[in-house]
Design a protein around this motif. Sequence first.
Motif, PDB file in Angstrom:
ATOM      1  N   LYS A 268       0.833  -1.195   0.000  1.00 57.08           N
ATOM      2  CA  LYS A 268       0.000   0.000   0.000  1.00 57.08           C
ATOM      3  C   LYS A 268       0.871   1.250   0.000  1.00 57.08           C
ATOM      4  O   LYS A 268       1.896   1.310   0.659  1.00 57.08           O
ATOM      5  N   PHE A 334      -0.905  -5.822   0.071  1.00 57.20           N
ATOM      6  CA  PHE A 334      -2.086  -6.309  -0.598  1.00 57.20           C
ATOM      7  C   PHE A 334      -1.979  -7.816  -0.777  1.00 57.20           C
ATOM      8  O   PHE A 334      -0.975  -8.327  -1.260  1.00 57.20           O
ATOM      9  N   ASP A 539      -7.820  -2.120  -3.119  1.00 56.17           N
ATOM     10  CA  ASP A 539      -8.605  -2.858  -2.124  1.00 56.17           C
ATOM     11  C   ASP A 539      -9.885  -3.411  -2.743  1.00 56.17           C
ATOM     12  O   ASP A 539     -10.229  -4.588  -2.561  1.00 56.17           O
TER      13      ASP A 539
END
Length: 671
Positions: A268, A334, A539
């Motif tokens: 991220k 992620f 996301d």
Amino acid sequence: MTSLLSIENLRVQFTSRNSIATAVDDFSLSIEPGECVGLVGESGCGKTTTGLAVIRLLPGSGAITAGRIMLDGIDLSTLSEAEMQSQRGRTVALIPQDPMSSLNPTTKIGRQIGEGLRIHFGASEAEARTRALEVLEMVEMPRPAERLDQYPFELSGGLRQRVIIAMGLVCRPKLLIADEPTTALDVTIQAQILDILDNLRRELHMGVLLITHDMGVIAGHTDRVVVMYGAKKAEEAPTRELFGSMRHPYTQALLASMPSMETSSRQKLTSIPGMPPDLRGTIVGCRFAPRCTFASDECRTTEPPMTSDSKGSYACFHPVQGAAPVIIRDHEEFNKSTIGQQVILRTEGLTKEFPIKGGLIRHKVGAIRAVTNVSFTIREGETLGLVGESGCGKTTIGRMLAGLEMPTSGQVYFDDQLVSARGYRPSKLDRRARQMMFQDPYSSLNPRMKVAQILSEPLMIQHEGTKAQQGQRTRELLESVGLDPLAGDRYPHEFSGGQRQRIGFARALALNPRLIIADEPVSALDVSIQAQILNLMKDLQRIHNLSYVMVSHDLAVVYYMADTIAVMYLGVIVEIGDAESVFRSPAHPYTQGLLDAVPVPDPFAPTRAHRVVGELPSSVNPPSGCRFRTRCANAQDICANEEPTLRYFDERQQAACHFPMKTPVTLSPRS
């Protein structure tokens, strides 16, 4: 030595019916002759207001209420409007962010450039035209004599920006204020414009105030940097000292928020939580404290003074030590879903031409060849990045994929169904499955509708659920993009740019699409807000197994988001492959030129050798053979006579070039 520009304790306030906002507060800055000072910070921090205050072009509700602005011994803040008019253009000039809104669409370029010379020095038409040609040559305008008799709409964005710079230079000002002069430009044109400004300020010994939120631009083109936050100065230092030894947590967070070619796509992005302070009313303590990891009780109650050391000056009780990564929030990786094997969309020979009509009966006299013979596939959960300069056909492809434009020839298949045939009537499921996320969320959101109405509109059109269920879905959408469900009762103008982009994303998600075409979704956002949007997109891709087409000229953003990258030039794909192969080891000279033009937030970075020069040729009459040959250092006779075809350079990378940067291999066609 007396400074060319000296801003001392400046305060600028804007008055509305119910409040007074202090947009610049107790701000000081100096610029020496020939020096370029960068002014950096998020939107709303006071950068542009400072520049407008110097040239005295504040909106009617704004006023300088304290401080001095000394330019070459004259206090500009005390001049009458008539006296200030004699200074604008002659001693201080402005390069605005949007050249099209600053150019008269009904007046030829030559006359607009020469206007300042006629006003300030009483030059004749002939003298003004001669000087206009001279400054167009200074800013490296292609075919400058021809441009004198053209209108602004006949020029590309890069050429219009050159015209604006020429207008600023025509009277040889001592100070040039460049307000985001390259934000809307492609990386290749941006690099050219910034190099021109560097050369001109050294040649003319001119001071430059460069206003931007791009830390890469700051690193490569300034001598000194001033960081603004919440209308005040947060930090100031020579450029190399600032990037090597920054002290303010806000400066460090700005740099950390930028995606770069070194950023892992599995991690991220760092983003600064919260929003900048409301400048209406009194602010207690450090203005960055509500968003700062290191804030203490002292920060929340006492405003930190400017502290100076050998590196520069900063306003912080808990200074950081250089540009080492700082955790603004947890950096969880992620858990990216595996890209599915099912091909969700494919194109075959996709071509789009826009007719040019003329004559009394408006018959076809030519065509703009926007897209020519483009083929690719997109799988479930995959992101395809489309990169290239403006005018290369990226947005046109996106609109054809979304069904907003019909191709002239070629096919678009979605779930193996032909969806681009003339007369095709999309089913209810097809309308849901492909959605568009537009570049400018404000112009694509109805200003007369509340956000809840905007989000529920596609549900109503598709007869999806009862009114109560639609209301519940609207609240869920707002929560999914990180907004308060109560925000549905507000209008678009009541939100910031980043929040409006979230609303646009929520609308695209309303019907649970499988493919989202995102057209420059973060190009107008500050790096901190940009990081939030990109994290959100990743996301939701993981949660909903979304496929994206990411259209952008920001290569670092595309590299961070994309699994596959297609590089376009003048309507054709010149290179396509997985992100690592294309950006780490490009085969096409154009791809390498794009990469070399990306601003690097490192003042110590070496100069890169493969920058693309010149302007994009006309898509009405593209060059024969290889379309890139007119700008390619490797071009030979074969390039003019024979169009190159895509060849493999490994099993995941193809490029169309007669003289590639690596050796092709023999493989079976892509499956």
